[in-house]
Design an enzyme around this catalytic site. Structure first.
Site: not given
Ligand code: NDP
Length: 281
Positions: A52, A96, A119
């Protein structure tokens, strides 16, 4: 022979588009930044986080990195999120997953400002998607829509079947296909006669979480088949939820694993880093 949907090429295209937009914003003095928080040192998570950050670097997005020790408390993590929520020079926040067991993931994800929820997991963004309002959309299903459309297939009026109803993939996938005017059926572990349902699909999205379970007997000839699954097989090679060798000869198009949906997830995350500038207006 099916057309192979090239997720690598399409994801590169999307990252290049993001890079261009980031440069346009930079020319106006606006910088795009993403806070990436990892708690503990789970090796798989570390690989995802590294990828990422690499993608951010490619696109010109500033990544703010928070690598916290395993013993971080829920309260400490909440404090960091509250701080990032208020920070003007942070416009995206990613935690995460999975988090260590002593931290409640739902509490953490709900604390992220819906305006910075790259997200797309916050209930407000899930709600916005379900009633057709603008907001962040979960990266993997958003990537699937891009794969279908950019490969030249229309969704409108098509029979779309989604296998799986998870909050991260199946449910948002169904809502997105509906938004594109598909006729959508969602199947799950209690679905009766799964094959009968999946064989109706012009577009079949498979997110069942079972290695190579979906073979040609589940697929209509000429269907577009999208395989969201990622697993390691007996030889430690990557495979999907679809039995590729069985399905490929009868499908109109199919995504490979690796190189299909996988690369799209990070590309859509990069795209989501720009959403702030629309939703925060
Ligand atoms: P989950 O395990 O959360 O969900 C699986 C879904 O499949 C559930 O809704 C379950 O039904 C349904 N299911 C399980 N068994 C059957 C069955 N026999 N018949 C019909 N339906 C069944 O998985 P996720 O949605 O998180 O992920 C799905 C796959 O996608 C996994 O392989 C995962 O690794 C992969 N993935 C890939 C990503 C990427 O970037 N490419 C990102 C996220 C996931 P029920 O709800 O009734 O239990």
């Amino acid at each position: 022979m099916a057309k192979i949907i090239d997720g690598k090429a399409i994801s590169s295209q999307i990252k290049d588009e993001v890079k261009e937009k980031v440069a346009e914003l930079a020319a106006k003095g606006i910088s795009v930044s993403l806070a990436v928080i990892q708690v503990g040192a789970d090796p798989a998570s570390s690989v995802y986080v590294r990828n990422k950050k690499k993608a951010c670097e490619y696109c010109g997005i500033k990544s703010l990195s928070y690598e916290l020790p395993e013993e971080t408390t829920e309260e400490e993590l909440l404090d960091l999120i509250r701080k990032l929520n208020k920070m003007d020079d942070c416009n995206g926040i990613l935690v995460q997953l999975p988090l260590p067991k002593h931290i409640n993931e739902e509490i953490i994800l709900d604390e992220i400002s819906p305006l910075k929820d790259v997200d797309g997991f916050h209930p407000m963004n899930v709600g916005a998607l379900s009633i057709g309002k603008p907001g962040y959309v979960s990266c993997t299903p958003a990537g699937v829509i891009e794969l279908i459309k950019r490969s030249g297939y229309t969704i409108e009026g098509k029979e779309c079947v989604v296998i799986g109803r998870s909050n991260i993939v199946g449910k948002p996938m169904a809502l997105l296909l509906l938004r594109e005017n598909g006729t959508v059926t969602v199947t799950h572990s209690r679905t009766k006669n799964l094959k009968e349902v999946t064989k109706r699909a012009d577009i079949l999205v498979v997110a069942i979480g079972k290695p190579r379970m979906i073979d040609a007997s589940y697929v209509k000839e000429g269907a577009v088949v999208i395989d969201v699954g990622i697993h390691r097989n007996e030889d430690n090679k990557l495979c999907g939820d679809v039995d590729y060798d069985s399905v490929e000869p009868i499908a109109e198009a199919i995504t490979p694993v690796p190189g299909g949906v996988g690369p799209m997830t990070i590309a859509m995350l990069m795209k989501n880093c720009l959403t702030y500038f629309d939703v925060a207006k």
